[in-house]
Design a protein around this motif. Structure first.
Motif, PDB file in Angstrom:
ATOM      1  N   UNK A   1     -80.942   4.626 -34.694  1.00  0.00           N
ATOM      2  CA  UNK A   1     -79.761   3.659 -34.926  1.00  0.00           C
ATOM      3  C   UNK A   1     -78.845   4.404 -34.382  1.00  0.00           C
ATOM      4  N   UNK A   2     -79.268   5.277 -33.550  1.00  0.00           N
ATOM      5  CA  UNK A   2     -77.848   5.717 -32.678  1.00  0.00           C
ATOM      6  C   UNK A   2     -77.082   5.141 -32.014  1.00  0.00           C
ATOM      7  N   UNK A   3     -77.019   3.989 -31.614  1.00  0.00           N
ATOM      8  CA  UNK A   3     -76.238   2.844 -31.009  1.00  0.00           C
ATOM      9  C   UNK A   3     -75.535   1.998 -31.629  1.00  0.00           C
ATOM     10  N   UNK A   4     -75.506   2.666 -33.153  1.00  0.00           N
ATOM     11  CA  UNK A   4     -74.852   1.942 -33.895  1.00  0.00           C
ATOM     12  C   UNK A   4     -73.295   1.331 -33.609  1.00  0.00           C
ATOM     13  N   UNK A   5     -72.605   2.264 -33.083  1.00  0.00           N
ATOM     14  CA  UNK A   5     -71.296   2.202 -32.057  1.00  0.00           C
ATOM     15  C   UNK A   5     -71.376   0.983 -31.645  1.00  0.00           C
ATOM     16  N   UNK A   6     -71.862   1.220 -30.807  1.00  0.00           N
ATOM     17  CA  UNK A   6     -71.642   0.434 -29.062  1.00  0.00           C
ATOM     18  C   UNK A   6     -72.290  -0.844 -29.361  1.00  0.00           C
ATOM     19  N   UNK A   7     -73.286  -1.102 -31.006  1.00  0.00           N
ATOM     20  CA  UNK A   7     -73.802  -2.625 -31.368  1.00  0.00           C
ATOM     21  C   UNK A   7     -72.683  -2.943 -32.341  1.00  0.00           C
ATOM     22  N   UNK A   8     -71.853  -2.363 -32.854  1.00  0.00           N
ATOM     23  CA  UNK A   8     -70.555  -2.613 -33.513  1.00  0.00           C
ATOM     24  C   UNK A   8     -69.604  -3.536 -32.510  1.00  0.00           C
ATOM     25  N   UNK A   9     -69.547  -2.668 -31.674  1.00  0.00           N
ATOM     26  CA  UNK A   9     -67.749  -2.663 -30.925  1.00  0.00           C
ATOM     27  C   UNK A   9     -68.768  -4.124 -29.814  1.00  0.00           C
ATOM     28  N   UNK A  10     -69.886  -4.156 -29.028  1.00  0.00           N
ATOM     29  CA  UNK A  10     -69.967  -5.175 -28.781  1.00  0.00           C
ATOM     30  C   UNK A  10     -69.973  -6.970 -29.135  1.00  0.00           C
ATOM     31  N   UNK A  11     -70.573  -6.331 -30.765  1.00  0.00           N
ATOM     32  CA  UNK A  11     -70.038  -7.612 -31.505  1.00  0.00           C
ATOM     33  C   UNK A  11     -68.761  -8.250 -31.811  1.00  0.00           C
ATOM     34  N   UNK A  12     -68.366  -7.281 -31.273  1.00  0.00           N
ATOM     35  CA  UNK A  12     -67.040  -7.500 -31.935  1.00  0.00           C
ATOM     36  C   UNK A  12     -66.541  -8.455 -30.278  1.00  0.00           C
ATOM     37  N   UNK A  13     -66.262  -7.194 -29.746  1.00  0.00           N
ATOM     38  CA  UNK A  13     -65.839  -8.352 -28.578  1.00  0.00           C
ATOM     39  C   UNK A  13     -66.443  -9.184 -28.208  1.00  0.00           C
ATOM     40  N   UNK A  14     -67.502  -9.545 -28.448  1.00  0.00           N
ATOM     41  CA  UNK A  14     -68.334 -10.406 -28.394  1.00  0.00           C
ATOM     42  C   UNK A  14     -67.274 -11.569 -29.309  1.00  0.00           C
ATOM     43  N   UNK A  15     -67.169 -11.498 -30.282  1.00  0.00           N
ATOM     44  CA  UNK A  15     -66.525 -12.376 -31.402  1.00  0.00           C
ATOM     45  C   UNK A  15     -65.335 -12.973 -30.835  1.00  0.00           C
ATOM     46  N   UNK A  16     -64.661 -11.816 -30.332  1.00  0.00           N
ATOM     47  CA  UNK A  16     -62.841 -11.646 -29.701  1.00  0.00           C
ATOM     48  C   UNK A  16     -63.075 -12.495 -28.972  1.00  0.00           C
ATOM     49  N   UNK A  17     -63.732 -13.014 -28.017  1.00  0.00           N
ATOM     50  CA  UNK A  17     -64.056 -14.071 -27.210  1.00  0.00           C
ATOM     51  C   UNK A  17     -64.595 -15.035 -27.001  1.00  0.00           C
TER      52      UNK A  17
END
Ligand code: SF4
Ligand code: SF4
Lengths: 127, 260
Positions: A1-17
């Motif tokens: 779960x080292x990429x937790x931050x990246x995943x959350x950021x990705x999901x957030x960007x996706x949701x925003x788009x």
């Protein structure tokens, strides 16, 4: 779960788009257009069906008319009050609603529907 | 356990079928006008099988032009210069092209050069109807082979199936070929690019008790009527004259007869 931050950021960007069109357009909705009745339509007072029903169901009604006319050869519509109408978009509807641009097109444009009726059916009042 | 699983699957299957059927019926969404609200005009002309007799002895090139013009102007059939795009409902044809099954190299002069009028034969057993995958082309109860342009997908199977070349395809928007893009008869629709069209035996005129335009313009050369009515004028004409039909041996049962 080292990429937790990246995943959350990705999901957030996706949701925003994905939701971009929704929040971008909030509050800019235009009010539904006011329909303008042509003098001929005003003079006729009643349509073939109550106004609300026409607004909601005219497309189904026209579809029914077309089946009736083309398939069954039954071309006369008897309204509730017994009055008879020729089932014809050009020759009956547009006889009263002589202002296609203000009556039909305005609402169709607003609703972003593009009925292809007019590819064949003639607007007799067109200049 | 086995039994109940089996019956469960059966019930589930039947219900799934029912739900699909119901939702499809809705999707097709045919909005039927109740029968008491959709009627025919009082003046309607009815028949069990409409037909036509064409007396070719009375036809001249000029009369044929007049007849075709009357049909084409009233039905908004465009005049296109490009032969490949041509649209025609009724047109003049050479004898040997109209009657390909009567080849005769020693044909009487007058017959060989007779200007024949051809149109859709409103076949009793129409191959175009069988070929149409969408039922856009269909046969009415009165024998007329009609088109529902709304349903035509432009596949042109019907054109391949018709042995008479009675059908034309709109390769381009017919309104482009009309003056100011305006149809000649504003009471009749035009067609659109991508649909097939042909003669409709003036279904819209019969509906109000009138004869077809061509018959009206024909100065008596065209007789129209009910082939199934023994006492009709058309049957009288057929009884009194020798008539032929186009490619009748194909079994299409043309309803257009020619006195030659
Ligand atoms: S003449 Fe051709 S188009 Fe007309 S009914 Fe016969 S097969 Fe169909
Ligand atoms: S072109 Fe139109 S009328 Fe002809 S077979 Fe196809 S769908 Fe039917």
């Amino acid at each position: 779960m080292k990429d937790k931050g990246k995943i959350i950021a990705g999901v957030a960007i996706f949701a925003a788009l994905v939701s971009f069109p929704f929040w971008y357009n909030t509050g800019t909705a235009k009010p539904a257009p006011e329909l303008i009745l042509a003098p001929e339509a005003k003079a006729a007072v009643t349509c073939i069906l109550p106004k609300d029903q026409m607004a909601k169901e005219h497309m189904q009604l026209l579809d029914g008319w077309r089946n009736s006319v083309v398939r069954e050869g039954q071309r006369v519509y008897v309204a509730e009050d017994g009055k008879k109408y020729d089932m014809s978009l050009s020759n009956t509807c547009l006889e009263c609603h002589t202002n296609k641009a203000d009556f039909c097109d305005k609402c169709h444009d607003y609703a972003a529907v593009n009925p292809y009726c007019w590819d064949c059916h003639v607007n007799p009042k067109e200049k | 356990m086995k039994e109940s699983r089996r019956s469960f699957l059966k019930i589930a299957g039947v219900s799934a079928l029912g739900v699909t059927a119901a939702s499809n019926a809705h999707a097709i969404g045919e909005y039927f006008i109740p029968s008491e609200q959709a009627i025919k005009d009082q003046k309607v002309s009815t028949a069990d099988r409409w037909g036509m007799v064409i007396d070719t002895r009375k036809l001249t090139h000029e009369l044929n032009e007049k007849i075709a013009k009357s049909c084409h102007l009233n039905h908004n059939v465009p005049t296109l210069e490009n032969k490949n795009h041509e649209i025609k409902w009724i047109w003049e044809e050479h004898y040997e092209h109209a009657f390909t099954q009567q080849p005769n190299e020693f044909q009487a002069e007058e017959t060989a050069h007779a200007p024949i009028l051809t149109l859709c034969n409103h076949c009793d057993n129409p191959p175009c109807v069988q070929a149409c995958p969408t039922k856009a082309t269909f046969q009415r109860e009165d024998g007329i082979v009609l088109m529902d342009f709304h349903r035509c997908i432009g596949c042109r199977f019907c054109m391949a199936a018709c042995p008479y070349g009675s059908r034309s395809f709109n390769f381009r928007d017919p309104r482009d070929a009309m003056e100011d893009g305006k149809p000649t008869n504003p009471e009749f629709p035009t067609r659109t690019k991508g649909v097939v069209e042909k003669c409709n035996f003036c279904a819209e005129r019969l509906a109000v008790g009138k004869d077809p335009y061509c018959v009206e313009a024909s100065e008596g050369a065209l007789v129209f009527g009910d082939l199934s009515d023994e006492n009709s004028e058309i049957r009288k004409v057929l009884k009194e004259n020798y008539t032929i039909r186009r490619k009748a041996s194909l079994g299409t049962g043309p309803s257009v007869f020619y006195i030659v």
